[in-house]
Scaffold this active site. Structure first.
Site, PDB file in Angstrom:
ATOM      1  N   ASN A  91      34.086 -49.839 -78.000  1.00  0.00           N
ATOM      2  CA  ASN A  91      34.753 -50.293 -79.223  1.00  0.00           C
ATOM      3  C   ASN A  91      33.685 -50.776 -80.204  1.00  0.00           C
ATOM      4  OD1 ASN A  91      36.345 -51.413 -81.195  1.00  0.00           O
ATOM      5  ND2 ASN A  91      37.024 -53.162 -79.952  1.00  0.00           N
ATOM      6  N   SER A 144      32.927 -59.273 -73.029  1.00  0.00           N
ATOM      7  CA  SER A 144      31.525 -59.528 -72.662  1.00  0.00           C
ATOM      8  C   SER A 144      31.062 -58.727 -71.446  1.00  0.00           C
ATOM      9  CB  SER A 144      31.285 -61.030 -72.458  1.00  0.00           C
ATOM     10  OG  SER A 144      31.522 -61.735 -73.661  1.00  0.00           O
TER      11      SER A 144
HETATM   12  P1  PGA Z   1      32.801 -57.644 -76.323  1.00  0.00           P
HETATM   13  O1  PGA Z   1      34.128 -57.030 -76.989  1.00  0.00           O
HETATM   14  O2  PGA Z   1      32.367 -56.674 -75.248  1.00  0.00           O
HETATM   15  O3  PGA Z   1      31.803 -57.744 -77.439  1.00  0.00           O
HETATM   16  O4  PGA Z   1      33.182 -58.962 -75.741  1.00  0.00           O
HETATM   17  C1  PGA Z   1      35.099 -56.425 -76.217  1.00  0.00           C
HETATM   18  C2  PGA Z   1      36.251 -55.992 -77.088  1.00  0.00           C
HETATM   19  O5  PGA Z   1      36.554 -56.681 -78.071  1.00  0.00           O
HETATM   20  O6  PGA Z   1      36.886 -54.956 -76.825  1.00  0.00           O
END
Ligand code: PGA
Length: 250
Positions: A9, A211
């Site tokens: 994403n 994360s």
């Molecule tokens: P992140 O985002 O890996 O930066 O925590 C995940 C997401 O919002 O799909």
């Protein structure tokens, strides 16, 4: 056996040139490990990413869509318009859309079937915030989101939906859920789906997001019900994302 899904994403990041550059590095290093790899660029980089993915097993998904086929909805994009670009899926109900742009479960109840009807694979995001987890409301929140958002999806189409469990307190914070927390929530979602159809619930891919990094991806995805990852920050760098794709094949 469920095929693991690794979805990147990009959120509001990357120009067309940056998207192409990422794709060159991704395709060069992509392991042949039987995973499904989905890139979710901003609308403006969809065509460039679809073009760069052509002839590979990588597919492209958008980050949102409107539920109507067409009409007076300024600033919105329909499932048919995405299909027209060669897009194959769409992220729906991401917590950033729920938090900042008024996305509701009622709208999602229309968006998920609209995506399926147009031949797009929905990646439906659900998850609790920190106060809800602390208040022991996680199960209720997930149950309510799953029940409402999927209410109009016929049983025999349920397995086409990919679900991403994304605890809001773990998104972009560096505070990953433990593998046990991820497994517990994902298993709860699968049990809830089995109330609709046991057979379909066994087939639905349920991802963890929040994360995910090269260093924690393998442990999260080793959980019996976790079928892959939805990756934000670490999916902006092809080397990091490739390491996460590699971790799914282990
Ligand atoms: P992140 O985002 O890996 O930066 O925590 C995940 C997401 O919002 O799909």
């Amino acid at each position: 056996m469920r095929t693991p899904v690794l979805a990147a994403n990009w959120k509001m990041n990357k120009t067309r040139a940056e998207a192409r550059e990422f794709m060159v590095a991704l395709l060069e290093g992509l392991p042949d490990n039987g995973t499904e790899v989905v890139i979710c660029p901003p609308y403006t980089a969809l065509t460039a990413t679809v073009g760069a993915a052509e002839g590979s097993r990588v597919t492209v998904a958008a980050q949102n869509m409107h539920q109507a086929e067409s009409g007076a909805f300024t600033g919105e994009v329909s499932a048919q318009m995405l299909r027209d670009l060669g897009v194959r899926g769409v992220v729906l109900g991401h917590s950033e859309r729920r938090q900042h742009f008024g996305e509701t479960d009622e709208a999602l109840a229309e968006k998920v079937p609209a995506a399926l009807a147009a031949g797009l694979q929905p990646i439906l995001c659900v998850g609790e915030d920190e106060a809800q987890r602390d208040g022991d409301e996680t199960a209720d929140v997930l149950t309510q989101q799953i029940d409402t958002d999927l209410a109009s999806v016929p049983e025999d189409e349920l397995a086409k939906v990919v679900i991403a469990y994304e605890p809001i307190w773990a998104i972009g914070t560096g505070r990953t859920a433990t593998p046990e927390q991820a497994q517990e929530a994902v298993a709860l979602i699968r049990v809830r789906l089995s109330g609709r159809s046991t057979e379909m619930a066994e087939q639905v891919r349920i991802l963890y997001g929040g994360s995910v990094k090269p260093g924690n991806a393998a442990d999260l995805m080793a959980q019996p019900d976790v079928d892959g990852a939805l990756v934000g920050g670490a999916a902006l760098d092809p080397a990091d994302f490739l390491a996460i794709v590699g971790a799914a094949g282990q």
